[in-house]
Enzyme design. Structure first.
Site, PDB file in Angstrom:
ATOM      1  N   GLY A  90     -31.415   7.379 -31.056  1.00 59.01           N
ATOM      2  CA  GLY A  90     -30.692   6.485 -30.161  1.00 59.01           C
ATOM      3  C   GLY A  90     -29.397   7.108 -29.712  1.00 59.01           C
ATOM      4  O   GLY A  90     -28.948   8.106 -30.273  1.00 59.01           O
ATOM      5  N   ASP A  94     -21.852  -8.957 -31.103  1.00 60.85           N
ATOM      6  CA  ASP A  94     -22.800  -8.291 -30.221  1.00 60.85           C
ATOM      7  C   ASP A  94     -24.234  -8.546 -30.669  1.00 60.85           C
ATOM      8  O   ASP A  94     -25.035  -7.626 -30.828  1.00 60.85           O
ATOM      9  CB  ASP A  94     -22.502  -6.788 -30.151  1.00 60.85           C
ATOM     10  CG  ASP A  94     -23.129  -6.155 -28.897  1.00 60.85           C
ATOM     11  OD1 ASP A  94     -23.504  -6.912 -27.976  1.00 60.85           O
ATOM     12  OD2 ASP A  94     -23.249  -4.916 -28.868  1.00 60.85           O
ATOM     13  N   GLY A 115     -25.542   6.150 -27.272  1.00 58.22           N
ATOM     14  CA  GLY A 115     -24.735   5.185 -26.541  1.00 58.22           C
ATOM     15  C   GLY A 115     -23.397   5.822 -26.239  1.00 58.22           C
ATOM     16  O   GLY A 115     -23.214   7.024 -26.480  1.00 58.22           O
ATOM     17  N   GLY A 116     -22.483   5.014 -25.725  1.00 59.22           N
ATOM     18  CA  GLY A 116     -21.193   5.540 -25.355  1.00 59.22           C
ATOM     19  C   GLY A 116     -20.441   6.157 -26.529  1.00 59.22           C
ATOM     20  O   GLY A 116     -19.634   7.065 -26.364  1.00 59.22           O
ATOM     21  N   TYR A 117     -20.741   5.689 -27.698  1.00 58.98           N
ATOM     22  CA  TYR A 117     -20.015   6.126 -28.901  1.00 58.98           C
ATOM     23  C   TYR A 117     -20.517   7.472 -29.394  1.00 58.98           C
ATOM     24  O   TYR A 117     -19.859   8.130 -30.170  1.00 58.98           O
ATOM     25  CB  TYR A 117     -20.235   5.096 -30.006  1.00 58.98           C
ATOM     26  CG  TYR A 117     -21.703   4.950 -30.297  1.00 58.98           C
ATOM     27  CD1 TYR A 117     -22.481   4.073 -29.532  1.00 58.98           C
ATOM     28  CD2 TYR A 117     -22.329   5.749 -31.246  1.00 58.98           C
ATOM     29  CE1 TYR A 117     -23.837   4.004 -29.709  1.00 58.98           C
ATOM     30  CE2 TYR A 117     -23.696   5.671 -31.419  1.00 58.98           C
ATOM     31  CZ  TYR A 117     -24.433   4.797 -30.657  1.00 58.98           C
ATOM     32  OH  TYR A 117     -25.784   4.742 -30.820  1.00 58.98           O
ATOM     33  N   LYS A 166     -25.131   7.407 -37.694  1.00 54.08           N
ATOM     34  CA  LYS A 166     -24.441   7.269 -36.417  1.00 54.08           C
ATOM     35  C   LYS A 166     -23.291   8.252 -36.391  1.00 54.08           C
ATOM     36  O   LYS A 166     -22.393   8.184 -37.226  1.00 54.08           O
ATOM     37  CB  LYS A 166     -23.881   5.851 -36.269  1.00 54.08           C
ATOM     38  CG  LYS A 166     -24.927   4.819 -36.004  1.00 54.08           C
ATOM     39  CD  LYS A 166     -24.297   3.452 -36.050  1.00 54.08           C
ATOM     40  CE  LYS A 166     -24.096   2.882 -34.681  1.00 54.08           C
ATOM     41  NZ  LYS A 166     -23.579   1.504 -34.750  1.00 54.08           N
TER      42      LYS A 166
END
Ligand SMILES: *[C@@H]1O[C@H](CO)[C@@H](O)[C@H](O)[C@H]1NC(C)=O
Ligand SMILES: *[C@@H]1O[C@H](CO)[C@@H](O)[C@H](O)[C@H]1NC(C)=O
Ligand SMILES: *[C@@H]1O[C@H](CO)[C@@H](O)[C@H](O)[C@H]1NC(C)=O
Length: 970
Positions: free
Chosen positions: A645, A761, A647-649, A666
């Protein structure tokens, strides 16, 4: 062992050995990391405990494990370990025995996370320096049978939840600073518990505290108590009559309190050996003890009983060894038959009004040592000339007699009693042993003895010259096959200020000049856990081990810092100082560290080397530190094939740790890194949250400029993916279960996490499913702690995902749990429709609201919207209820939305009403099965929660680190 057996054993060993893949840790990773977190707060732990070794490899002193590599036993009695008890101990979830006794250097509070150790049967911290309150969470330990918290510095009241420990046999809270009254239940099912519910408990040892209040209601005839030790407190009110119905009772000590009123009927206490009611404010007549045939010791002194003649039982209870009724308003003659009782050793009848003639001319117990009749009104005496022991008559008219006046009876004389001590006769001459060593009375060699005081709280005899009794004790100790000592030296035998019999023990090692740590902690445990049983006439005991000198000498190799250093740190007072020292020490250790190190749990690693503002090391509950190298190697240098995955992070990788555990990692990319304090807050927050329906944090990496979070890997993908890919496989009932699971996870965050957490979220890509479709809420990256300011509203910049965003929050920027409830309602509508919240420009909430038609008995007006995969179910009443609930959740007004706890209950009820495959109503089992086998029915919405600690030290500030977790479509 014959040859064949040996071959079989060898074969077995080979099989076992080969079934463990090479290079794998024996110890479960969570346990290893939890133990290392516990170690990180201790110094002077056993040298066999290493930072690189494996706790279950059999070499670690005091550690025992199950076949599955779970730590089941942690016993470190008497090892002079210093420090505080880390809350990570609560992660050792298979622990059965925990014994930390006689380590006076262990201080600070007991962590509430001990309440997670639901398999514990034995919890012993006797003779340490723990302080603070007794955690109410101990009430969760349903298997606990032995609880010894005695001789510490615990304050506060006894938590009522202790009354929930229905398996408890031994409860020792003695010698602390406890206050308040003993909690008593309100008698209602599910109401306030109390210690009157402990009907299986045999030992109530509460003596030497500052407990107060009345004992009324505490006792009942269902109880199994054999020892009630309540002496030296401030209890008031009457002695509850129900005590008289506890027929197993052997020792009753209520002395040194403020109890008032008459002594209740105790006729049924026919097993009582000891009765101490002295130093209270009892009134009425002296109790009638004539049914107590086995009574050995009775003390009724210093009360305010009505004047009476000596009771009949003075001459009928043939096993009496000691009778004390000082200041008891006794009148008339002292009955001659008293002195003839065959076991009698001591009589104390001072400060009464006995008069007439003291008749001691007939038969007198050969064991009699002392008769104290000072300050009475005795006129004449007639004493058998063979009686050579003590008789005190000072303050009686008889002492005016010219002859007696000069005699021994009428003058207080220093008593020259030679109390027992082990004979050294065997050794020719007093050996001059090196300092701190003692002479072994059996071998006459010198050795470091392990010593401590053994204190008998209610011995059945009083004679300290009774060689037979003490030799019996000595033999019992030196011959006890468990203790494995070569000899015992008893000395300093005396009755201490609490009128307990105190004996100093020196135990000698079977070989060499000292015991090793494993031997000492083993012996300490035999005493702390009452495995050693002294001869019965010694009655209940406790033991406090002294520091064992060889363990202190030179601080030991593994001592991380000397006592001096600790004093220095304390004087310095700065958390930062401690952190820096720890970091320094860690760095030193790093150098020596084995390169092949597999599990590294030191949460302080590289903490503080970053910025000045990083503060102290994070307070973690079981989460562990991962080195960059470790994570790099398990993702093949973060290769694309491991990416799951982004994302912006940054990106999310899957990986497999050396111990086989699959994780999701992550990794923040440089632009989305946060400051060290924010990162620390984040991992502290995440590590505190444990629930089966929440994805849990396993650890983190914070070195070489990286910030990574390591989560448990949830194999089944996101709910969103599943709705798309496996639409028809996800039948209605499965959707209900997924709804229930995720609702439970969220309800936990809102209602049980402390402080409460708002997810911020919630969406279908943040709900993960495992292989069994168990839902786990993921990603608290945006979570906000619900600060206790402003009544649960957190004013903040609006965060979240379009389509799930609570409109009220969006407009007012006032965040509350109800914003999550809104998002959850949107997820429920996704379950109904299979659609994304915003698809082709249409917003699911508005669409459903528009077409909803209560008059439509078929599809509730949703025929065009409902996911074809559940079209059949959509005709049921359950479906309507579900849609109604979802619409309540997405109500415009936050106040009208239900709390998550309510959602949980509603969905549980829906599941209960679902027919199962063969058409029968199996709702009960389906719901229960979901909760987990072996647990009770899901009557409570949190029936499957794990209780976590409740003191969050970090402030406001869960960060905006890693906005959300999106799985890349394949
Ligand atoms: C005390 O209790 C016993 C047994 O329950 C009973 O027989 C006796 O009469 C009672 N004595 C008094 C004084 O009430
Ligand atoms: C009774 O009280 C007196 C005075 O307080 C005390 O000295 C004595 O030790 C007490 N006796 C007993 C047996 O406790
Ligand atoms: C009194 O004690 C002796 C031993 O000290 C014991 O054998 C006897 O059974 C006891 N008496 C009663 C009535 O229990």
């Amino acid at each position: 062992m014959d040859a064949a057996t040996r071959r079989r054993v060898l074969l077995l060993l080979l099989v076992v050995a080969s079934s463990v893949p090479a290079g794998l840790c024996l110890t479960n990773a969570q346990d290893a990391s939890a133990l290392r977190a516990v170690m990180s707060q201790w110094s002077n732990y056993p040298s066999t405990w290493t930072t690189s070794g494996d706790p279950c490899d059999g070499s670690w002193d005091g550690i025992q494990c199950s076949n599955l590599g779970r730590i089941t036993s942690l016993r470190i009695s008497s090892l002079s370990v210093q420090g505080t008890l880390s809350s990570s101990v609560g992660q050792l979830s298979e622990l059965i025995f925990l014994d930390l006794s006689f380590n006076t250097g262990l201080s600070g509070p007991l962590p509430t996370s001990l309440g997670n150790l639901v398999k514990l049967t034995t919890l012993i911290v006797a003779g340490c320096s723990f302080s603070g309150g007794i955690p109410k969470e101990l009430g969760n330990l349903q298997k606990l049978s032995f609880l010894a918290l005695n001789s510490n510095k615990f304050t506060g009241t006894i938590p009522p939840q202790i009354g929930l420990l229905s398996a408890l046999l031994w409860l020792d809270l003695a010698d602390n600073l406890l206050t308040g009254s003993v909690p008593i239940s309100d008698g209602k099912t599910g109401g306030t518990p109390g210690l009157d519910m402990l009907t299986n408990t045999e030992h109530f040892h509460f003596n030497k505290n500052q407990l107060s209040g009345s004992l009324t209601g505490l006792f009942n005839s269902n109880m199994s108590l054999i020892h009630i030790l309540f002496d030296s407190n401030q209890f008031e009110g009457p002695i509850p009559p129900e005590i008289g119905s506890i027929v197993k009772l052997k020792v009753l000590r209520l002395d040194r309190n403020r109890l008032a009123g008459p002594v209740p009927n105790m006729t049924n206490l026919v097993n009582l050996n000891e009765l101490h009611l002295a130093n209270n404010k009892l009134t009425g007549s002296l109790p009638n003890l004539s049914s107590m045939n086995v009574l050995n010791v009775v003390d009724l002194s210093n009360n305010t009983f009505s004047p009476s003649v000596a009771p009949n039982w003075f001459t009928t209870l043939t096993n009496l060894t000691s009778v004390s009724i000082s200041n008891g308003r006794l009148i008339g003659e002292v009955p001659a038959g008293l002195f003839a009782l065959p076991q009698l050793q001591e009589v104390v009848l001072s400060n009464n009004q006995h008069n007439g003639t003291l008749e001691m001319s007939g038969s007198i117990s050969t064991k009699l040592q002392s008769v104290d009749l000072r300050t009475n009104s005795i006129l004449n005496i007639n004493v058998n000339p063979d009686y050579k022991k003590e008789l005190v008559l000072v303050g009686n008219p008889a002492c005016q007699d010219e002859v007696l006046k000069k005699g021994a009876y009428c003058n207080i004389q220093p008593r020259n009693v030679v109390t027992y001590r082990t004979s050294m006769n065997r050794c020719a001459s007093a050996n001059s042993c090196p300092s701190n060593q003692n002479q072994n009375p059996t071998t006459c060699g010198c050795a470091y003895a392990y010593s401590g005081k053994m204190v008998f709280r209610a011995p059945l005899f009083k004679d300290l010259t009774d060689n037979d009794a003490f030799q019996e004790l000595e033999t019992s100790l030196s011959k006890d096959s468990n203790l494995r000592v070569s000899a015992v030296y008893l000395n300093d035998v005396h009755f201490n200020n609490d009128s307990y019999l105190q004996v100093q023990l020196d135990l000698f090692p079977p070989s060499g000049t000292s015991f090793n740590k494993s031997q000492v902690s083993f012996i300490g445990n035999l005493f702390s856990n009452q495995i050693y049983k002294p001869p019965s006439k010694f009655g209940p005991y406790f033991f406090i081990g002294d520091k064992y000198l060889p363990f202190l000498a030179s601080g030991g190799k593994n001592s991380k810092f000397s006592t001096g250093a600790i004093a220095g740190i304390a004087a310095g007072g700065g958390v930062l100082v401690i952190a820096l020292i720890l970091v320094g020490l860690f760095a030193l250790r790093q150098k020596r560290r084995n390169r092949k190190l597999k599990v590294q749990a030191n949460p302080f690693a590289s903490w503080g080397t970053m910025q000045k503002d990083s503060g102290g090391a994070p307070q973690l509950k079981g989460a562990r530190f991962f080195s960059f190298e470790e994570l790099k190697s398990c993702t093949e240098n973060f290769s694309d094939s491991y990416e799951i995955g982004s994302g912006g992070y940054g990106k999310v990788y899957k990986g497999t740790l050396v111990d086989g555990i699959r994780v999701a990692i992550k990794r923040a990319q440089s632009g989305s890194m946060q400051g060290a304090p924010e990162f620390k807050n984040e991992i502290e927050l995440l590590s505190r949250v444990h629930h089966r329906n929440l994805v849990s944090l396993i650890g983190f990496c914070f070195e070489q400029g990286e910030q990574m979070l390591v989560y448990e890997f949830v194999a089944g993908g996101t709910l969103r993916e599943n709705l798309v890919v496996r639409g028809s496989y996800l039948d209605w009932k499965k959707r209900l279960r997924i709804t229930l699971g995720s609702a439970r996870g969220l309800a936990y965050l809102h209602e049980l996490a402390d402080p409460p957490i708002i997810h911020r979220d919630i969406k279908s890509t943040n709900i993960l499913l495992d292989e069994n479709l168990k839902a786990k809420v993921a990603d608290f990256g945006l979570s906000k702690l619900l600060a206790d300011t402003e009544k649960g509203h957190v004013s903040t910049q609006v965060k979240g995902t379009l389509g799930y965003l609570d409109p009220e929050y969006y407009m007012t920027q006032q965040l509350s749990e109800k914003s999550d409830v809104y998002s959850f309602g949107v997820v429920m509508l996704e379950m109904v429709s299979g659609r994304q919240p915003i698809e082709k420009g249409k917003y699911i909430v508005r669409e459903v609201r528009q077409v909803l038609d209560p008059a439509d008995r078929e599809y509730y007006g949703l025929r065009a919207i409902v996911d074809p995969a559940i079209r059949d179910a959509a005709r049921t009443a359950g479906f309507r209820r579900y849609v109604q609930l979802a619409m309540q959740c997405v109500d415009e007004s936050a106040a009208s939305r239900p709390a998550m706890g309510t959602v949980v209950k509603e969905v549980e009820a829906m599941l209960l009403n679902e027919p199962d495959g063969d058409g029968t109503n199996s709702a009960g089992s389906s719901a229960t099965e979901f909760v987990g086998a072996g647990r009770g029915p899901p009557s409570h919405p949190y029936s499957d929660v794990e209780i976590t600690g409740s003191t969050y030290a970090g402030g406001e500030g869960a960060s905006d680190y890693m906005p959300y977790f999106e799985v890349k479509p394949k």
